[in-house]
Design an enzyme around this catalytic site. Structure first.
Site, mmCIF file in Angstrom:
data_model
loop_
_atom_site.group_PDB
_atom_site.id
_atom_site.type_symbol
_atom_site.label_atom_id
_atom_site.label_comp_id
_atom_site.label_asym_id
_atom_site.label_seq_id
_atom_site.Cartn_x
_atom_site.Cartn_y
_atom_site.Cartn_z
ATOM 1 C CB SER A 105 46.909 0.168 51.020
ATOM 2 O OG SER A 105 46.196 0.700 52.200
ATOM 3 C CE1 TYR B 2 48.773 -3.721 54.277
ATOM 4 C CE2 TYR B 2 47.843 -1.632 54.594
ATOM 5 C CZ TYR B 2 47.644 -2.601 53.750
ATOM 6 O OH TYR B 2 46.788 -2.928 52.787
#
Length: 335
Positions: free
Chosen positions: A127, A152
């Site tokens: 990501s 995350y």
């Protein structure tokens, strides 16, 4: 070719599995079908996948070690496209355990399956969030990514490090793809474009964080899939010229690579809202709010390594991409 696609009922996984099946690939999808967002959308994606020739499906939790081992034993994939994960920056502030289970334990189970069955190439989703506190633009895989701003992001960076260790120890070819704000038809309901579309059509105000000054490198899902399929066809080799004294974070002396997957065109959030208003033919009532914890003010992908190695550059403009998303949303929800 046999390919295992984790997260196959998810947004990107659905599109990737569809594209692979259209190429005549034997695709096995894996997904837990958890309730992070509306399961009916996941089931609708899965229903379409089940119609494709050569597609099989396992409903399996990534964190279930024995179940994952069983899937690898039955499928014996040649390549693995690992797109299953617990997504979402804000959700990680409320439910950190879900990220440890799916993104850390789950990824370890995938790595072990690849190691034990001599998988030829593991391609996995990372990501843009891994860049965290980095402010040098555009974000490059050659830059440091060691200061994540959310759990995350930390789990995604951990995935990259875990993959490198397996590439080094077991010569497992691994490629991590740092996705930048993916959007398009069949998108996730927790993403801004989906939330905005739903609220505007229902006559509700939309929450616009950072007063709308947020910039994101919005990347259309078809571009993401084209890029990842090209990458999957190119397992990385060890780079004999990699210098440990001056290390390039995007490569290694092991068969390991990282790529940014973005449009290389950051767009301000207010501009995206304007595109959405034109596509919907309605004006949004905007509720301006401050930055959310864990968010970053801007993202911008340097895709030069991706272009050099695959010859592909994402290019779908935001106006066209939003128009296609709205057309899908209206059809799927009969609005």
């Amino acid at each position: 070719m046999r390919v295992l696609v984790t997260g196959a009922a998810g947004f990107i996984g659905f599109h990737a599995a569809t594209a692979l099946a259209s190429r005549g690939v034997e695709v096995t999808g894996l997904d837990s079908l958890n309730a992070y967002y509306d399961v009916r959308l996941k089931e609708a994606r899965l229903e379409r996948l089940r119609r494709l020739p050569g597609f099989a499906f396992f409903q399996t939790d990534l964190a279930d070690r024995s179940a994952m081992a069983g899937v690898f034993e039955k499928v014996r994939p040649e390549r693995v496209l690992h797109l299953g994960a617990q997504a979402g920056v804000r959700y990680s502030l409320k439910n950190p355990e879900a990220y440890a289970d799916a993104n850390l334990t789950g990824f370890l189970n995938v790595l072990e399956g690849c190691r034990r069955h001599a998988v030829r190439h593991l391609v996995y989703a990372s990501s843009s969030s891994v860049y965290g506190a980095n402010t040098r633009m555009p974000f490059s895989v050659k830059n440091s990514a060691d200061h994540p701003l959310s759990l995350y992001a930390a789990t995604k960076r951990a995935n990259e490090l875990m993959a490198h260790s397996y590439s080094h120890l077991y010569a497992l070819p691994t490629t991590g793809l740092r996705f930048f704000t993916v959007y398009g038809p069949w998108g996730r309901p927790d993403m801004a474009l989906f939330l905005f579309t739903q609220a505007i059509l229902e006559g509700r105000p939309i929450d616009v964080f950072n007063e709308g000054r947020m910039k994101r490198d919005f990347t259309y899902v078809d571009d993401i899939v084209e890029g990842l399929l090209r990458v999957m066809d190119r397992p990385p080799a060890a780079n004999p010229s990699w210098d440990a004294a001056l290390p390039d974070p995007g490569g290694s002396g092991a068969p390991y690579r990282l790529y940014n997957m973005g449009n290389d065109q950051p767009v301000e959030l207010l501009t995206v809202i304007q595109c959405l208003e034109r596509a919907l033919g309605r004006t949004a009532e905007k509720r301006m709010l401050p930055m959310q914890p864990g968010d970053v003010p801007a993202t911008w992908a340097d895709v030069s390594d991706l272009v050099r190695d695959t010859g592909f550059r994402p290019a779908t403009g935001i106006e066209e991409g939003v128009r296609r998303f709205v057309a899908w949303y209206r059809e799927f929800y009969d609005v």
